[in-house]
Design a protein around this motif. Structure first.
Motif, PDB file in Angstrom:
ATOM      1  N   GLN A 101      48.479  17.389   0.166  1.00 22.23           N
ATOM      2  CA  GLN A 101      49.557  17.922   0.332  1.00 22.23           C
ATOM      3  C   GLN A 101      50.090  19.006   1.403  1.00 22.23           C
ATOM      4  O   GLN A 101      49.739  19.381   0.873  1.00 22.23           O
ATOM      5  CB  GLN A 101      50.403  17.960  -0.803  1.00 22.23           C
ATOM      6  CG  GLN A 101      50.778  16.653  -2.124  1.00 22.23           C
ATOM      7  CD  GLN A 101      51.375  15.252  -1.458  1.00 22.23           C
ATOM      8  OE1 GLN A 101      52.641  15.156  -0.590  1.00 22.23           O
ATOM      9  NE2 GLN A 101      50.681  14.646  -1.712  1.00 22.23           N
ATOM     10  N   ALA A 123      52.239  20.605   1.612  1.00 25.98           N
ATOM     11  CA  ALA A 123      52.816  21.881   0.546  1.00 25.98           C
ATOM     12  C   ALA A 123      51.440  22.756  -0.058  1.00 25.98           C
ATOM     13  O   ALA A 123      50.874  24.246  -0.405  1.00 25.98           O
ATOM     14  CB  ALA A 123      53.672  21.558  -1.039  1.00 25.98           C
ATOM     15  N   ARG A 128      50.050  29.562   8.805  1.00 26.09           N
ATOM     16  CA  ARG A 128      51.151  28.855   8.032  1.00 26.09           C
ATOM     17  C   ARG A 128      51.981  28.261   8.840  1.00 26.09           C
ATOM     18  O   ARG A 128      52.189  27.179   8.707  1.00 26.09           O
ATOM     19  CB  ARG A 128      51.503  29.706   6.896  1.00 26.09           C
ATOM     20  CG  ARG A 128      52.695  28.501   5.674  1.00 26.09           C
ATOM     21  CD  ARG A 128      53.054  28.888   3.991  1.00 26.09           C
ATOM     22  NE  ARG A 128      52.012  29.749   3.653  1.00 26.09           N
ATOM     23  CZ  ARG A 128      51.110  31.401   3.686  1.00 26.09           C
ATOM     24  NH1 ARG A 128      52.165  31.815   3.469  1.00 26.09           N
ATOM     25  NH2 ARG A 128      50.604  32.144   2.569  1.00 26.09           N
TER      26      ARG A 128
END
Length: 108
Positions: A21, A23, A34
């Motif tokens: 995922q 996240a 990030r």
């Protein structure tokens, strides 16, 4: 870093398996990466919504999943970067060199 250390830091190595995922990918990346990941993910998500084609979005997620998997093992990641920097520059990178300096030398 052991699996226990991952659990203690909130990173479960299984969360970075293929199909991870977004996240989980973002959580495992270095802070500087990030932001780059989130920008590329959002860009490809917009394109996918317009084209109704998930191919580029899936490729972006898989590319960044690989980066996150490498970065989730910090000691190995640093060692690999030092090796790459040495191959590129012909000179060893010291273990205490700031990570960003080594990354720049390695082109990462």
């Amino acid at each position: 870093m052991s699996a226990t250390q991952h659990a203690d830091s909130g990173h479960d190595p299984r969360s970075l398996a293929p199909g991870a995922q977004p996240a989980a990918i973002a959580a495992a990346l270095l802070p500087a990466d990030r932001d780059r990941f989130l920008a590329s993910y959002e860009r490809e998500l917009r394109r996918a919504r317009q084209s109704l084609d998930l191919t580029a979005l899936d490729a972006t997620l898989e590319q960044w999943r690989g980066v996150a998997a490498m970065q989730s093992r910090p000691e190995e990641y640093r060692r690999d970067l030092r090796r790459a920097a040495e191959l590129i520059t012909g000179e060893p990178s010291p273990e205490d060199e700031p990570l960003e300096v080594t990354r720049n030398k390695a082109g990462a």
